[in-house]
Scaffold this motif. Structure first.
Motif, PDB file in Angstrom:
ATOM      1  N   VAL A   1       0.840  -1.203   0.000  1.00  0.00           N
ATOM      2  CA  VAL A   1       0.000   0.000   0.000  1.00  0.00           C
ATOM      3  C   VAL A   1       0.876   1.255   0.000  1.00  0.00           C
ATOM      4  O   VAL A   1       0.641   2.194  -0.759  1.00  0.00           O
TER       5      VAL A   1
ATOM      6  N   ILE B   1       2.559   1.873  -3.399  1.00  0.00           N
ATOM      7  CA  ILE B   1       1.620   2.533  -4.330  1.00  0.00           C
ATOM      8  C   ILE B   1       1.527   4.020  -3.983  1.00  0.00           C
ATOM      9  O   ILE B   1       1.559   4.878  -4.860  1.00  0.00           O
ATOM     10  N   GLY B   2       1.449   4.323  -2.675  1.00  0.00           N
ATOM     11  CA  GLY B   2       1.383   5.708  -2.223  1.00  0.00           C
ATOM     12  C   GLY B   2       2.605   6.508  -2.633  1.00  0.00           C
ATOM     13  O   GLY B   2       2.482   7.643  -3.094  1.00  0.00           O
TER      14      GLY B   2
ATOM     15  N   LEU C   1       4.664   5.819  -5.150  1.00  0.00           N
ATOM     16  CA  LEU C   1       4.653   5.965  -6.608  1.00  0.00           C
ATOM     17  C   LEU C   1       3.700   7.089  -7.009  1.00  0.00           C
ATOM     18  O   LEU C   1       4.011   7.914  -7.875  1.00  0.00           O
ATOM     19  N   ALA C   2       2.522   7.127  -6.358  1.00  0.00           N
ATOM     20  CA  ALA C   2       1.535   8.178  -6.618  1.00  0.00           C
ATOM     21  C   ALA C   2       2.122   9.537  -6.254  1.00  0.00           C
ATOM     22  O   ALA C   2       2.024  10.497  -7.021  1.00  0.00           O
ATOM     23  N   ALA C   3       2.751   9.601  -5.083  1.00  0.00           N
ATOM     24  CA  ALA C   3       3.377  10.834  -4.615  1.00  0.00           C
ATOM     25  C   ALA C   3       4.438  11.295  -5.608  1.00  0.00           C
ATOM     26  O   ALA C   3       4.515  12.473  -5.954  1.00  0.00           O
TER      27      ALA C   3
ATOM     28  N   SER D   1       0.011   9.438   7.358  1.00  0.00           N
ATOM     29  CA  SER D   1       0.267   8.950   6.013  1.00  0.00           C
ATOM     30  C   SER D   1       1.483   9.683   5.463  1.00  0.00           C
ATOM     31  O   SER D   1       1.393  10.808   4.972  1.00  0.00           O
TER      32      SER D   1
ATOM     33  N   PRO E   1       3.409   9.096   2.763  1.00  0.00           N
ATOM     34  CA  PRO E   1       3.426   9.483   1.351  1.00  0.00           C
ATOM     35  C   PRO E   1       2.668  10.793   1.104  1.00  0.00           C
ATOM     36  O   PRO E   1       3.128  11.649   0.356  1.00  0.00           O
ATOM     37  N   VAL E   2       1.496  10.943   1.748  1.00  0.00           N
ATOM     38  CA  VAL E   2       0.678  12.150   1.568  1.00  0.00           C
ATOM     39  C   VAL E   2       1.430  13.378   2.081  1.00  0.00           C
ATOM     40  O   VAL E   2       1.475  14.419   1.424  1.00  0.00           O
TER      41      VAL E   2
END
Lengths: 86, 86
Positions: free
Chosen positions: A6, A9-10, A12-14, A61, A63-64
Motif C-alpha cells: 500500500v 503505491i502511495g 509511486l503516486a506521490a 500517512s 506518502p501524503v
C-alpha cells in the motif's frame, strides 16, 4: 520503517503528482508564459496542498505528507509567477 | 460513517485541490490556450492521480480516493486539450 505494498503505491503516486509540477515550474520560470494558467486554480491548489500536508501528518500517512510538502513549494513558485506576470 | 477531525481536514484538502482543477479545465476548454501548460506535467499528473486513487482505496482513505477520482477526470480533460491544441 515498514514498507508494505500500500505504501509503495502511495510513494509511486506521490512521485507522479509531485514530479509533475517540476516541468510546469521550469516552463513557467523560463517562458514567464502564464496566460494559459488559471489564477483561481493555483490559489486554491496551493491552499489545498497545505491542508493535505496537515492531513498527511495527522493521519500518519507519510506518502501524503512528503508529496504535499514538495508540491506546495512548486505550486507556490508557479502561483508567484502567475501573480507577477499576469 | 464516522467523521473525525482528521477526516474533516482530509475532505477540506480534497475539496481545495480537486475544485482547483475546475477553473483550469474551464479556462482551457474556453480559450484552447494551452501554450503555458506543460505536457509532461499533465501526463505525469494524470497517471499520478490514478495511483493516488488506488492508494486511497487500498489504504482505506476515503478523502484521498474521492479527491483523485474527480481530479483524474479534470486532469484528463486538460491533457486531452493540450494534446489536441499543442
Amino acid at each position: 520503517m515498514k514498507i508494505d505494498t500500500v505504501s509503495i503505491i502511495g510513494y509511486l503516486a506521490a512521485f507522479g503528482t509531485t514530479v509533475s509540477f517540476l516541468p510546469q515550474a521550469i516552463k513557467t520560470i523560463q517562458t514567464k508564459d502564464t496566460s494559459g494558467i488559471s489564477l483561481s486554480m493555483y490559489t486554491l491548489f496551493t491552499l489545498g496542498t497545505l491542508l493535505w500536508l496537515i492531513y498527511g501528518i495527522t493521519s500518519h500517512s507519510l506518502p501524503v505528507a512528503i508529496a504535499n510538502v514538495i508540491t506546495f513549494i512548486f505550486a507556490s513558485i508557479i502561483l508567484g509567477y502567475k501573480i507577477r506576470y499576469k
